[in-house]
Design an enzyme around this catalytic site. Structure first.
Site, PDB file in Angstrom:
ATOM      1  N   ASN A 228      32.038  48.860  35.783  1.00 20.77           N
ATOM      2  CA  ASN A 228      32.577  49.187  34.453  1.00 20.77           C
ATOM      3  C   ASN A 228      31.915  48.348  33.357  1.00 20.77           C
ATOM      4  O   ASN A 228      32.399  48.286  32.244  1.00 20.77           O
ATOM      5  CB  ASN A 228      34.098  48.987  34.437  1.00 20.77           C
ATOM      6  CG  ASN A 228      34.497  47.561  34.785  1.00 20.77           C
ATOM      7  OD1 ASN A 228      33.640  46.710  35.023  1.00 20.77           O
ATOM      8  ND2 ASN A 228      35.797  47.306  34.812  1.00 20.77           N
TER       9      ASN A 228
ATOM     10  N   HIS B  77      31.416  45.010  33.590  1.00 20.92           N
ATOM     11  CA  HIS B  77      31.882  43.627  33.481  1.00 20.92           C
ATOM     12  C   HIS B  77      30.789  42.648  33.905  1.00 20.92           C
ATOM     13  O   HIS B  77      29.927  42.951  34.725  1.00 20.92           O
ATOM     14  CB  HIS B  77      33.214  43.388  34.208  1.00 20.92           C
ATOM     15  CG  HIS B  77      33.188  43.332  35.705  1.00 20.92           C
ATOM     16  ND1 HIS B  77      34.030  44.088  36.490  1.00 20.92           N
ATOM     17  CD2 HIS B  77      32.460  42.595  36.560  1.00 20.92           C
ATOM     18  CE1 HIS B  77      33.813  43.804  37.761  1.00 20.92           C
ATOM     19  NE2 HIS B  77      32.860  42.908  37.837  1.00 20.92           N
TER      20      HIS B  77
HETATM   21  C1  GLP Z   1      32.393  40.960  40.907  1.00 19.01           C
HETATM   22  C2  GLP Z   1      32.023  39.575  40.317  1.00 19.01           C
HETATM   23  C3  GLP Z   1      30.836  39.679  39.413  1.00 19.01           C
HETATM   24  C4  GLP Z   1      29.797  40.546  40.104  1.00 19.01           C
HETATM   25  C5  GLP Z   1      30.268  41.974  40.121  1.00 19.01           C
HETATM   26  C6  GLP Z   1      29.353  42.918  40.884  1.00 19.01           C
HETATM   27  O1  GLP Z   1      33.651  41.376  40.608  1.00 19.01           O
HETATM   28  N1  GLP Z   1      33.059  38.897  39.648  1.00 19.01           N
HETATM   29  O2  GLP Z   1      30.341  38.381  39.116  1.00 19.01           O
HETATM   30  O3  GLP Z   1      28.582  40.491  39.395  1.00 19.01           O
HETATM   31  O4  GLP Z   1      31.598  42.072  40.519  1.00 19.01           O
HETATM   32  O5  GLP Z   1      29.470  42.693  42.252  1.00 19.01           O
HETATM   33  P1  GLP Z   1      28.458  43.294  43.321  1.00 19.01           P
HETATM   34  O6  GLP Z   1      27.201  42.516  43.178  1.00 19.01           O
HETATM   35  O7  GLP Z   1      29.143  43.048  44.636  1.00 19.01           O
HETATM   36  O8  GLP Z   1      28.292  44.730  42.995  1.00 19.01           O
END
Ligand code: GLP
Length: 242
Positions: A136, A138
């Site tokens: 989303n 973030h």
């Molecule tokens: C999580 C973490 C983030 C991370 C994101 C993507 O919730 N808090 O710091 O970058 O989501 O995660 P992934 O790399 O597993 O897709």
């Protein structure tokens, strides 16, 4: 902004790790901003390999992680403390007293957030901040919102974030509903930002974040304002980027 696209995950991980190791080679007491999630695992593997080959020492670096779940102890297998130990810290010569992750178990979470920002400030600027990207938009755990907090704060996780992260938890475990995260202001203060994005499921959001309007509804879009942003994508995540 510099966008680097890779046709193999190994090359992406190698380049990301080289950017970090060269930062440490130039400044052995560099301040590293670290991230968790699935995306950086291969980068940490490469850093461990670089360390074992004698290319880099982490003896004098300080590290500050982006975030931590509220309510998980450092020895919980899904806490970000545990993740950092398993994937990086225990394999290299970093001094444990110079590694920092907010405590999700603090009695007074707001005070923990305040102190975490103070510690980062006392360390000087973060030299390089590693970032992943949520579906989303973030970054850290800064979720889309009307307003974003600048400093470290407690956040309620969006339902889609909890769902995305559920894959790391066992069936009977619930994904925590809250986390402590560095704020966007704290993240943007780093000298250099390295955003890493992998997989076709992130193609739309990475395009929106890097080429769409700068809006708090897509926190990663604020990265466009940073003078030293390098983005590493694999072919799939970068398929909608020119
Ligand atoms: C999580 C973490 C983030 C991370 C994101 C993507 O919730 N808090 O710091 O970058 O989501 O995660 P992934 O790399 O597993 O897709």
């Amino acid at each position: 902004m510099n966008i680097l696209k890779f046709d193999s995950e190994a090359k992406l991980n190698e380049t990301a790790a080289r950017i970090i190791t060269s930062t440490v080679q130039v400044n052995p007491s560099a301040v590293l901003g670290l991230a968790t999630g699935g995306t950086p695992i291969g980068i940490y593997k490469q850093l461990v390999q670089d360390y074992k080959e004698g290319l880099v020492s982490f003896k004098n670096v300080s590290t500050y992680n982006l975030d931590e779940y509220v309510g998980l102890s450092p020895d919980h297998h899904q806490s970000y403390s545990y993740y950092m130990n398993e994937n990086l810290f225990k394999h290299v010569d970093v001094d444990a007293s110079r590694t920092h992750i907010p405590s999700g178990l603090a009695d007074n979470l707001d005070e923990e957030c305040r102190q975490y920002d103070e510690r980062i400030q006392a360390a000087g600027r973060v030299d390089i901040q590693l970032l992943g990207l949520g579906h989303n938009g973030h970054i850290g755990f800064n979720e889309p919102a009307e307003e974003l907090s600048s400093s470290t704060h407690v956040v309620n996780l969006a339902a889609e974030t909890k769902q995305a992260n559920a894959r790391f938890f066992t069936e009977n475990e619930e994904v925590p509903g809250q986390a402590i995260t560095m704020g966007v202001g704290t993240i943007l203060k780093a000298k250099m930002l390295m955003l890493v994005v992998k997989g076709a499921d992130k193609a739309e959001i990475v395009k929106r974040a890097l080429t769409g309007p700068i809006t708090t509804q897509c926190p990663a879009s604020l990265l466009q304002t940073h003078p030293q942003l390098v983005v590493l994508v694999d072919e799939a995540a970068g398929s909608l980027l020119r």
